[in-house]
Design a protein around this motif. Structure first.
Motif, mmCIF file in Angstrom:
data_model
loop_
_atom_site.group_PDB
_atom_site.id
_atom_site.type_symbol
_atom_site.label_atom_id
_atom_site.label_comp_id
_atom_site.label_asym_id
_atom_site.label_seq_id
_atom_site.Cartn_x
_atom_site.Cartn_y
_atom_site.Cartn_z
ATOM 1 N N ARG A 153 23.787 -6.348 41.212
ATOM 2 C CA ARG A 153 22.586 -6.462 42.045
ATOM 3 C C ARG A 153 21.426 -7.036 41.227
ATOM 4 O O ARG A 153 20.703 -7.914 41.692
ATOM 5 C CB ARG A 153 22.188 -5.112 42.623
ATOM 6 N N GLY A 154 21.277 -6.575 39.998
ATOM 7 C CA GLY A 154 20.181 -7.059 39.156
ATOM 8 C C GLY A 154 20.245 -8.557 38.924
ATOM 9 O O GLY A 154 19.227 -9.252 38.977
ATOM 10 N N ALA A 155 21.455 -9.073 38.693
ATOM 11 C CA ALA A 155 21.606 -10.517 38.468
ATOM 12 C C ALA A 155 21.286 -11.296 39.736
ATOM 13 O O ALA A 155 20.585 -12.304 39.688
ATOM 14 C CB ALA A 155 23.017 -10.829 37.994
ATOM 15 N N PHE A 156 21.790 -10.811 40.866
ATOM 16 C CA PHE A 156 21.493 -11.503 42.123
ATOM 17 C C PHE A 156 19.990 -11.500 42.395
ATOM 18 O O PHE A 156 19.416 -12.521 42.768
ATOM 19 C CB PHE A 156 22.254 -10.878 43.295
ATOM 20 N N VAL A 176 22.766 -22.740 31.499
ATOM 21 C CA VAL A 176 24.135 -22.398 31.888
ATOM 22 C C VAL A 176 24.596 -21.152 31.132
ATOM 23 O O VAL A 176 25.241 -20.271 31.709
ATOM 24 C CB VAL A 176 25.084 -23.592 31.655
ATOM 25 N N SER A 177 24.241 -21.043 29.868
ATOM 26 C CA SER A 177 24.586 -19.851 29.084
ATOM 27 C C SER A 177 23.918 -18.607 29.652
ATOM 28 O O SER A 177 24.530 -17.541 29.727
ATOM 29 C CB SER A 177 24.169 -20.029 27.624
ATOM 30 N N ILE A 178 22.670 -18.745 30.062
ATOM 31 C CA ILE A 178 21.942 -17.608 30.652
ATOM 32 C C ILE A 178 22.628 -17.164 31.941
ATOM 33 O O ILE A 178 22.853 -15.968 32.157
ATOM 34 C CB ILE A 178 20.464 -17.987 30.912
ATOM 35 N N ASP A 214 24.210 -13.502 32.333
ATOM 36 C CA ASP A 214 23.526 -12.571 33.231
ATOM 37 C C ASP A 214 24.269 -12.311 34.533
ATOM 38 O O ASP A 214 24.206 -11.214 35.073
ATOM 39 C CB ASP A 214 22.116 -13.078 33.554
ATOM 40 N N VAL A 215 24.968 -13.309 35.053
ATOM 41 C CA VAL A 215 25.626 -13.154 36.346
ATOM 42 C C VAL A 215 27.076 -12.702 36.207
ATOM 43 O O VAL A 215 27.536 -11.831 36.950
ATOM 44 C CB VAL A 215 25.561 -14.470 37.159
ATOM 45 N N PHE A 216 27.810 -13.246 35.252
ATOM 46 C CA PHE A 216 29.253 -13.027 35.231
ATOM 47 C C PHE A 216 29.734 -11.984 34.235
ATOM 48 O O PHE A 216 30.908 -11.644 34.238
ATOM 49 C CB PHE A 216 29.970 -14.364 35.026
ATOM 50 N N THR A 217 28.857 -11.451 33.400
ATOM 51 C CA THR A 217 29.271 -10.398 32.479
ATOM 52 C C THR A 217 29.684 -9.147 33.239
ATOM 53 O O THR A 217 30.676 -8.504 32.909
ATOM 54 C CB THR A 217 28.137 -10.067 31.485
#
Length: 188
Positions: free
Chosen positions: A47-50, A33-35, A39-42
């Motif tokens: 595009r990279g996170a998706f 969950v931390s990852i 990675d997604v919400f920062t």
């Protein structure tokens, strides 16, 4: 029974009960969950996170936007769906700019699965706090904050992650709009 035999039996009993309480390989952990959060919400939307998390084999895009719904019906690949989704985020920044972020994640699990209980729909649970001693199967993030822009209002934006084959995966994105009036009244 002598002391060493008693100790050996006790050790075996403890080991076997620990095995039943051990996390299954496809359970989400707090570190997962931390990852996702980092990675997604920062820098959302990234595009990279998706691309890092999208489950290319099982990804679902659920939307009431005609172009996105057509991608789903036509069975288009995950990459095309993500390209479309990112295009919507960037092309309609006015709709998304005042989003106040995402609610606390919702964790879904089957109660008792780590203790050997067979999964059942009756045991499905959802909570906003990470459940201890349970196998979390999915985590969903839902956007907060809505405003009426050009008679359109975001009614739902949510991202659901799972752990499958021991990898974190973005399984589903829901993106729905409703009509609204510029005075703030929503037609739902």
């Amino acid at each position: 029974m002598n002391n060493s035999a008693t100790v050996a039996c006790l050790a075996i009993a403890i080991a076997s009960s620990c095995c039943h309480a051990a996390a299954l390989p496809d359970c989400l952990s707090t570190s997962d969950v931390s990852i996702i959060s980092h990675d997604v919400f920062t820098d959302f939307p990234s595009r990279g996170a998706f691309e890092k998390f999208v489950d290319s084999g099982k990804f679902e895009l659920l939307t009431n936007v005609a172009d996105g719904a057509m991608l789903r019906r036509a069975g288009r690949p995950a990459k095309e769906k993500i390209d479309w989704l990112l295009g919507v985020f960037h092309d309609h920044e006015a709709v998304f700019k005042d989003m106040s972020g995402f609610e606390r994640p919702r964790f879904s699990y089957m109660k008792g699965q780590l203790r050997g209980k067979e999964p059942s729909v009756d045991d499905g649970r959802t909570t906003t706090t990470f459940p201890k001693h349970e196998c979390v199967r999915e985590v969903t993030y839902r956007a907060t904050g809505r405003q009426c822009v050009m008679s359109q209002e975001l009614s739902n934006l949510s991202l659901t992650f799972i752990k499958d084959e021991q990898k974190l995966k973005l399984a589903t994105v829901e993106l729905f709009f409703v009509t609204c009036s510029e005075t703030g009244a929503t037609n739902r």
